[in-house]
Enzyme design. Sequence first.
Site, PDB file in Angstrom:
ATOM      1  CD  GLN A 187      19.467   2.755 -20.239  1.00  0.00           C
ATOM      2  OE1 GLN A 187      19.167   1.970 -21.369  1.00  0.00           O
ATOM      3  NE2 GLN A 187      20.379   2.671 -20.493  1.00  0.00           N
ATOM      4  N   GLY A 188      16.761   6.529 -19.866  1.00  0.00           N
ATOM      5  CA  GLY A 188      16.299   8.042 -19.925  1.00  0.00           C
ATOM      6  C   GLY A 188      17.809   8.229 -20.266  1.00  0.00           C
ATOM      7  CB  SER A 244      19.925   7.056 -25.942  1.00  0.00           C
ATOM      8  OG  SER A 244      20.887   6.507 -25.939  1.00  0.00           O
ATOM      9  CD  GLU A 272      22.878  -1.599 -21.046  1.00  0.00           C
ATOM     10  OE1 GLU A 272      22.251  -1.674 -21.651  1.00  0.00           O
ATOM     11  OE2 GLU A 272      23.502  -0.093 -20.937  1.00  0.00           O
ATOM     12  CB  SER A 289      28.050   0.030 -30.733  1.00  0.00           C
ATOM     13  OG  SER A 289      29.216   0.887 -30.920  1.00  0.00           O
ATOM     14  CG  ASN A 290      29.053  -5.692 -31.232  1.00  0.00           C
ATOM     15  OD1 ASN A 290      28.287  -5.562 -29.964  1.00  0.00           O
ATOM     16  ND2 ASN A 290      28.580  -6.679 -32.211  1.00  0.00           N
ATOM     17  CD  GLU A 291      30.672  -1.143 -34.775  1.00  0.00           C
ATOM     18  OE1 GLU A 291      30.048  -0.629 -33.900  1.00  0.00           O
ATOM     19  OE2 GLU A 291      30.207  -1.812 -35.161  1.00  0.00           O
TER      20      GLU A 291
END
Lengths: 362, 393
Positions: free
Chosen positions: B126-127, B129, B245, B376-378
């Site tokens: 996966q490209g 980030s 996802e 992220s969880n945030e």
Amino acid sequence: MDFTIDDDQKALQDAVHELAARHAPAEAHGDVPVGPAAHDPKTWAAIAEMGLLALPFGEDVGGAGASTVEVALAATELGKARVVTAYADALTAAGLIAHGGTAAQRDDLLPGLLDGSVLIVPGLAEPGRSWSLEAYDVTASGAAGEVTLSGAKEPVPYADAADKLVVTARAGDRTGLYLVDAADVTSTHVRFDGTPAVALGSLDDAPRALRAGLNLGILAVTAEALGAMDAALPMTVEYLKTRKQFGVPLAAFQTLTQRAADMYVSLELARSTVLYAGMALAADPDDATAASRAKVVTGQSGRHIGQEAIQLHGGIGMTAEYAVGHYTARLTAIEHTFGDTRWHLARLAATLDDHQQVDVLA
Amino acid sequence: MHLHLSEEDAAFQQQMRDFFTTQVPADLRARWAAGGEPSADDMREAQRLLNAAGLAVPHWPVEWGGKDWTQLQRHIYLQEMQAASVPPPLAFNANMVGPVIATFGSQEQKERFLPPTANLNIWWCQGFSEPGAGSDLAGLQIRAVLDGDEWVVNGQKTWTTLGQHADWIFALVRTEPDAPKKQQGISFLLIDMTTPGITVRPIQLIDGGHEVNEVFFDDVRVPADQLVGERGQGWTIAKFLLGNERVGVAPVGTIKRALASAKQHAAQIASGDGTLLQEPLVAARFAELETQLAALELTVLRVAANSHGDKPEPASSILKLRGSQLQQDVFEFTADIAGPASLEWHQPDDTDLAAWTALATRTYLNFRKASIYGGSNEVQRSIIASGILGLKG
């Protein structure tokens, strides 16, 4: 496994919702009652008339032939509206009688208890002792037919309003269940001094009856707690949207909205666990694991949501004239009813060897 | 409401259990269960076994190997796979680029890529980030400029998981640098990793492992027919992919297995005259984690039962958040149970220490990633706050 609510269950939910709205306690009138709720005969009569006490019991003893799932749905609606009554206590007493009483006792006691004409509540806690299903300081003596009790139970919620109590007492090295008359009881402190009592069923049946009766009470209070959480979160969210500080709504501050999101997580975990307990107890009234897990999850979620609901409101959350703190008070009372999180974790910990891994899907 | 599986679903559960426990070799499953760095060969073998049985990509469209299962059946399938310690089909293939190509790709792209993607003949990475674009993915900088019938790609991707094994990469690239909003100028490109100009550099993590990489693109020429969907549609595709996802990302079966192993380990470690499992504080923590795991699994089941088509039950948004927390809690507790034995990170040649203890701290550290990846969880909390609670600043 299917969590879908059917049409009959939805109709019950709606009916209890309306009943609860009619009997919800006042708020914002300057003289809002705080602390434990007193018995309100009008609300109690409405609950009995709608048949909510009868829901999980068979028609042969005056029950409605529904199930513990319906108990959970009804209690959740009562909890949302802050209608605090002897519902869980009376259900527990009914469970003790249904699972522990002789056939004659069931036929004699349950119809009146379930139609609301006779109030029977359990007396389990003993002053100066931590929560236990065992009795220590209240003792039973005398042969069958001449049993008397000595000692004290306290607190016994709604004892002052009850017609009869079903209490635990020490009989030799075992714990039995006993019925006593409560007509003269005027407080939640119940003293026995050679008080005449009737054994409920046999000593052999008492442990299972206690487990099953307690399970029913746990289901009712955890569902009520779910309702309280399910009301406290939307109140908090609404407040974050409307209350302005620094010229913007509180919802502009991520430090608050991220915490509201965590409250939602706690709420949904509690919802799943309580609904499952309703289904599990319908299949097996003796399923102490499902009941203890519901008590632990609602205990932890209740602490989290109750505390954050006040904090995210700020000062207004502390006032008696605003409902959100009343939910927190009730969640705290529920935490200390029928065994707290610690007690239920200890009970679950004692069964770790019974299974390799958690399994809810069967 | 019903407590038990329907007869049909119970039969399905048995069928899945039989397949995973009898058709996937026990030694392969034992290696997967032991943890540590995954073996690429084992992953290929497992996915090909599943694919041969039609079980690698059940959620794809039926004409490309999908099964048209209910959400509950998909949950049972995953649960049984994880319980049997079968390596799951590579997420980049099965859950990410496969559904993207099936939904947005041309017929030629589907025919060219979907069968080898299902069979792991192509290993995708996966490209997404970049060094300057993490949670703020739309801020990505990598450029692709059209030159004739080729895109010329320059820039860098990072956190490329298992890129060292990858044959192809699917990448979000900026094709319209002048678009008015940063989300609008992005396209979705499929790139052969053997194309000249691509350099993969490993990133070593705090557990000593190598599972992520930096990927550098220096005048990499990509045929124009390897752009998926429309030019500038990349952000829409990325949101579709990230949505997939997050669905079903609570690895309940894996967490259960890890917690059950931890309990077994604790029962084998002596403590005073008894075992560690008999210590009241340890037993209480097990009871708590089991209870919290049951609550998560029940929520997964509730979501599965109440999700229809493209309308997931709102509570699905808590699964990634809570699943990653519990997974981390279990690995943290496992490291605590290993105790002093966890000080060795590699099992010495001559040792009385149990093999699992050498992995305990590394696994604990490794899974700090779970609350960072996949949004992220945030970010998950922001999605709950704005999408479900309606809290918009």
